[in-house]
Scaffold this motif. Structure first.
Motif, PDB file in Angstrom:
ATOM      1  N   UNK A 145      38.781  27.858  30.704  1.00 35.03           N
ATOM      2  CA  UNK A 145      39.877  27.356  31.532  1.00 35.03           C
ATOM      3  C   UNK A 145      39.906  28.095  32.862  1.00 35.03           C
ATOM      4  N   UNK A 146      39.932  27.358  33.997  1.00 38.48           N
ATOM      5  CA  UNK A 146      39.969  28.027  35.310  1.00 38.48           C
ATOM      6  C   UNK A 146      41.297  28.744  35.522  1.00 38.48           C
ATOM      7  N   UNK A 147      41.216  29.969  36.055  1.00 45.04           N
ATOM      8  CA  UNK A 147      42.443  30.738  36.289  1.00 45.04           C
ATOM      9  C   UNK A 147      42.644  31.090  37.760  1.00 45.04           C
ATOM     10  N   UNK A 148      41.566  31.283  38.497  1.00 44.24           N
ATOM     11  CA  UNK A 148      41.723  31.623  39.919  1.00 44.24           C
ATOM     12  C   UNK A 148      40.634  30.986  40.757  1.00 44.24           C
ATOM     13  N   UNK A 149      41.013  30.621  41.966  1.00 43.20           N
ATOM     14  CA  UNK A 149      40.078  30.167  42.991  1.00 43.20           C
ATOM     15  C   UNK A 149      40.150  31.194  44.115  1.00 43.20           C
ATOM     16  N   UNK A 150      38.997  31.740  44.512  1.00 46.46           N
ATOM     17  CA  UNK A 150      38.957  32.784  45.521  1.00 46.46           C
ATOM     18  C   UNK A 150      38.052  32.382  46.677  1.00 46.46           C
ATOM     19  N   UNK A 151      38.498  32.647  47.890  1.00 48.68           N
ATOM     20  CA  UNK A 151      37.644  32.515  49.065  1.00 48.68           C
ATOM     21  C   UNK A 151      37.697  33.830  49.830  1.00 48.68           C
ATOM     22  N   UNK A 152      36.541  34.487  49.933  1.00 47.55           N
ATOM     23  CA  UNK A 152      36.443  35.773  50.621  1.00 47.55           C
ATOM     24  C   UNK A 152      35.674  35.613  51.920  1.00 47.55           C
ATOM     25  N   UNK A 153      36.070  36.377  52.924  1.00 46.29           N
ATOM     26  CA  UNK A 153      35.347  36.460  54.188  1.00 46.29           C
ATOM     27  C   UNK A 153      34.973  37.926  54.387  1.00 46.29           C
ATOM     28  N   UNK A 154      33.675  38.197  54.551  1.00 47.87           N
ATOM     29  CA  UNK A 154      33.176  39.574  54.609  1.00 47.87           C
ATOM     30  C   UNK A 154      32.395  39.778  55.906  1.00 47.87           C
TER      31      UNK A 154
END
Length: 248
Positions: A145-154
């Motif tokens: 089951x999906x729990x988090x969606x993350x978008x990172x900028x590095x």
């Protein structure tokens, strides 16, 4: 308008007032978003071509207006217009928390690319015009089951070759610290509730418009340089965020 052209020495308006108005405009247009850290006073004064005393007078005006705030030992920041209680807690990532608690999780990398960052992200990460960042989008799931969606900028200038990392297996902070020897010091996290748009709803398998917990984070190295900005959407029905607080 460049900072060099922010001052009209022939205008009847005092220079410190011109600087205050210039900074107000940068904030209003989003060039300097909430939590943006201004350059040091010597650097900003040199950039504007004014004395530190003149600059300090302009900054004091904006601090009194509530647009800026100063943090001892860290600098001057653009104030957030939302109330943000200060929560003291250990800086850890979701994957580290899962691992510490023995939770088995899967990571799906949905995007990994070098891009010119959105303007607010560029400001928060001190990325110059024309600079690029790594945009990393991942979906974390537990028990299918999906729990988090993350978008990172590095920042890519500090992490050459990071785009080749297999982030389905490697953690971002682990890569920054282990592969690049970067020492992560602090981060600012802001939590709010949002209605899931179509993309987030589809990823988290919820209905569009359903509320999700949203977190923004800016991560700094121990020397004060920003290294990473992230947007995180959390399925509140499957994951609870808990803070352990100390009175003293």
């Amino acid at each position: 308008m460049s900072d060099q052209h922010a001052i009209d020495r022939d205008a009847p308006i005092a220079i410190h007032a011109q600087i205050s108005e210039h900074i107000r405009n940068r904030i209003a247009t989003g060039d300097w978003p909430a939590h943006y850290r201004l350059k040091s006073e010597p650097d900003l004064a040199a950039e504007l071509g004014v004395s530190r005393g003149t600059l300090r007078r302009a900054l004091t005006t904006l601090i009194e207006e509530g647009l800026l705030r100063q943090v001892r030992g860290r600098g001057t920041f653009v104030t957030s217009m939302t109330f943000e209680p200060s929560i003291a807690q250990r800086l850890s990532t979701l994957s580290e928390d899962f691992a510490n608690q023995g939770v088995v999780f899967d990571t799906e990398v949905r995007a990994k690319e070098a891009i010119g960052p959105p303007r607010p992200v560029a400001a928060l990460l001190d990325v110059p015009v024309g600079g690029e960042v790594l945009r990393l989008s991942r979906l974390r799931s537990t028990a299918g089951e999906p729990v988090t969606m993350l978008t990172n900028y590095v920042r890519l200038d500090l992490t050459p070759g990071i785009i080749d990392t297999d982030f389905a297996e490697e953690s971002l902070f682990g890569t920054l610290e282990g592969r690049y020897g970067l020492k992560i010091g602090t981060a600012r996290r802001t939590f709010s509730a949002e209605a899931a748009d179509d993309e987030i709803a589809a990823a988290l398998r919820i209905s569009p418009g359903q509320p999700v917990q949203y977190m923004q984070q800016v991560t700094y190295l121990v020397d004060g340089r920003p290294i990473e900005y992230s947007d995180v959407w959390i399925h509140s029905g499957r994951l609870k965020v808990t803070s352990l607080l100390s009175r003293r």
